[in-house]
Design a protein around this motif. Structure first.
Motif, mmCIF file in Angstrom:
data_model
loop_
_atom_site.group_PDB
_atom_site.id
_atom_site.type_symbol
_atom_site.label_atom_id
_atom_site.label_comp_id
_atom_site.label_asym_id
_atom_site.label_seq_id
_atom_site.Cartn_x
_atom_site.Cartn_y
_atom_site.Cartn_z
ATOM 1 N N HIS A 11 -11.698 3.651 5.430
ATOM 2 C CA HIS A 11 -12.242 4.194 6.854
ATOM 3 C C HIS A 11 -13.569 5.159 6.972
ATOM 4 N N ALA A 19 -5.025 2.958 8.902
ATOM 5 C CA ALA A 19 -5.794 2.836 7.830
ATOM 6 C C ALA A 19 -5.587 3.241 6.160
ATOM 7 N N VAL A 61 -4.624 4.693 14.642
ATOM 8 C CA VAL A 61 -5.653 3.747 13.738
ATOM 9 C C VAL A 61 -6.250 4.382 12.686
ATOM 10 N N ARG A 102 -3.138 -5.280 7.734
ATOM 11 C CA ARG A 102 -2.782 -4.910 6.626
ATOM 12 C C ARG A 102 -2.617 -3.096 8.066
ATOM 13 N N LEU A 103 -4.020 -3.235 8.091
ATOM 14 C CA LEU A 103 -3.984 -2.622 9.068
ATOM 15 C C LEU A 103 -2.944 -2.268 10.137
ATOM 16 N N VAL A 121 -12.551 -1.476 15.739
ATOM 17 C CA VAL A 121 -12.414 -1.048 14.201
ATOM 18 C C VAL A 121 -13.485 -1.866 14.124
ATOM 19 N N ILE A 165 -6.717 1.917 2.890
ATOM 20 C CA ILE A 165 -7.737 0.810 3.416
ATOM 21 C C ILE A 165 -8.491 2.318 3.496
ATOM 22 N N LYS A 220 -7.012 -7.241 4.507
ATOM 23 C CA LYS A 220 -6.943 -5.689 4.963
ATOM 24 C C LYS A 220 -6.852 -5.327 7.103
ATOM 25 N N ARG A 246 0.996 -1.778 9.003
ATOM 26 C CA ARG A 246 0.642 -0.119 9.245
ATOM 27 C C ARG A 246 0.856 0.353 10.404
ATOM 28 N N LEU A 247 0.068 0.244 11.300
ATOM 29 C CA LEU A 247 0.105 1.095 13.023
ATOM 30 C C LEU A 247 1.416 0.675 13.276
ATOM 31 N N ALA A 299 -2.315 2.416 4.670
ATOM 32 C CA ALA A 299 -2.376 1.468 3.935
ATOM 33 C C ALA A 299 -3.848 1.634 2.746
#
Length: 289
Positions: free
Chosen positions: A152, A145, A141, A238-239, A204, A150, A235, A242-243, A148
């Protein structure tokens, strides 16, 4: 090896998962009662996804009204091996501002109105829970992130309060003084139940506010939370996308044993186990029963 099925629990603001292909909406019966909503099953790329909105579509369930046992049970029945929980949270740290995603890996449970376990009289079990989050899933994860773009942070402690009211100033200052990082209303008993169901779990925390402690930001209220909720929800989606892109086809054995949590956890003698409870545990504990 076990086929990997990625489960996603959508928190406040995430009531669907756009981009799913071959989507089915399925009503899954659970002996633990009604889950929050219909389960949505589909694919993102080559990854099988099972999605459940924690509060139901339209946000019809408050934190204390959610049937956490039914939610985890139906995800287990759908074959979920790895579960990512997206949750709106407040922050106790100035360097974790609204918009940050925090992959907390420890929890403090301050809830008191919720059923905390699948087990009880008639079949007693004690799972190991010192490390509530599956580290390999958390690493995946975090990598998603980063890829992408993000913002984090990895690690930290999240306290789960009962709600539905937000913290008093005294509560907020107390929790901050303990050195804890986040506060929310839904991580527990969700994380405990996922462990009992032998599902690898990753939390998350999507920060929407500074709770009540921050003098400049002022006290948290719904208007403040909603201000950041939509951006966080985008977001979050999107996460997940991408994951899913790099998710393994086979479930990776968990280093902390989250996928084998019941191996030696049941202490009730076989001849003393309640048949009615065992019937309800068919999905959660069928592997060891």
């Amino acid at each position: 090896m076990t086929k990997a099925v990625l489960g996603i629990i959508g928190g406040s603001g995430i009531y669907d998962l756009p981009g799913l292909e071959a989507v089915e909406e399925i009503k899954v019966a659970s002996p633990w009662g009604e889950p929050s909503d219909l389960v949505r099953r589909g694919r993102l790329g080559a990854t099988d996804i099972v999605f459940l909105p924690r509060h139901g579509r339209g946000h019809v369930l408050g934190p204390s009204d959610i049937n956490y046992r039914a939610n985890i049970d139906v995800l287990k029945r759908m074959g979920v091996t790895d579960l990512v929980s997206l949750s709106a949270v407040g922050s106790f740290k100035g360097d974790l501002p609204p918009g940050t995603f925090v992959l907390a890996d420890q929890f403090i449970d301050r809830t008191f109105k919720r059923e905390p376990s699948f087990f009880g009289a008639g079949c007693v079990a004690h799972v190991a829970f010192s490390h509530p989050v599956a580290p390999l899933l958390q690493k995946r994860v975090a990598a998603a992130a980063a890829a992408a773009g993000i913002g984090h942070a990895v690690g930290g402690t999240s306290v789960c309060m009962e709600g539905p009211a937000f913290s008093t100033l005294a509560e907020s200052l107390f929790h901050k003084a303990q050195g804890w990082d986040l506060i929310g209303m839904t991580s527990m008993p969700e994380a405990k139940l996922a462990r009992e169901a032998e599902i690898a779990y990753c939390f998350v925390g999507m920060v929407t506010d500074f709770d009540a402690w921050h003098e400049e930001a002022g006290p948290v209220d719904v208007a403040l939370v909603m201000h950041h909720l939509n951006a966080n929800a985008d977001k979050g989606r999107r996460l997940v996308a991408r994951l899913a892109r790099d998710f393994p086809a086979e479930h990776e054995p968990c280093p902390v044993g989250s996928d084998r949590a019941l191996e030696f956890a049941i202490v009730t003698a076989k001849e003393q186990r309640d048949p009615a409870l065992l019937a309800k545990l068919d999905a959660v504990a069928g592997r060891v029963l």
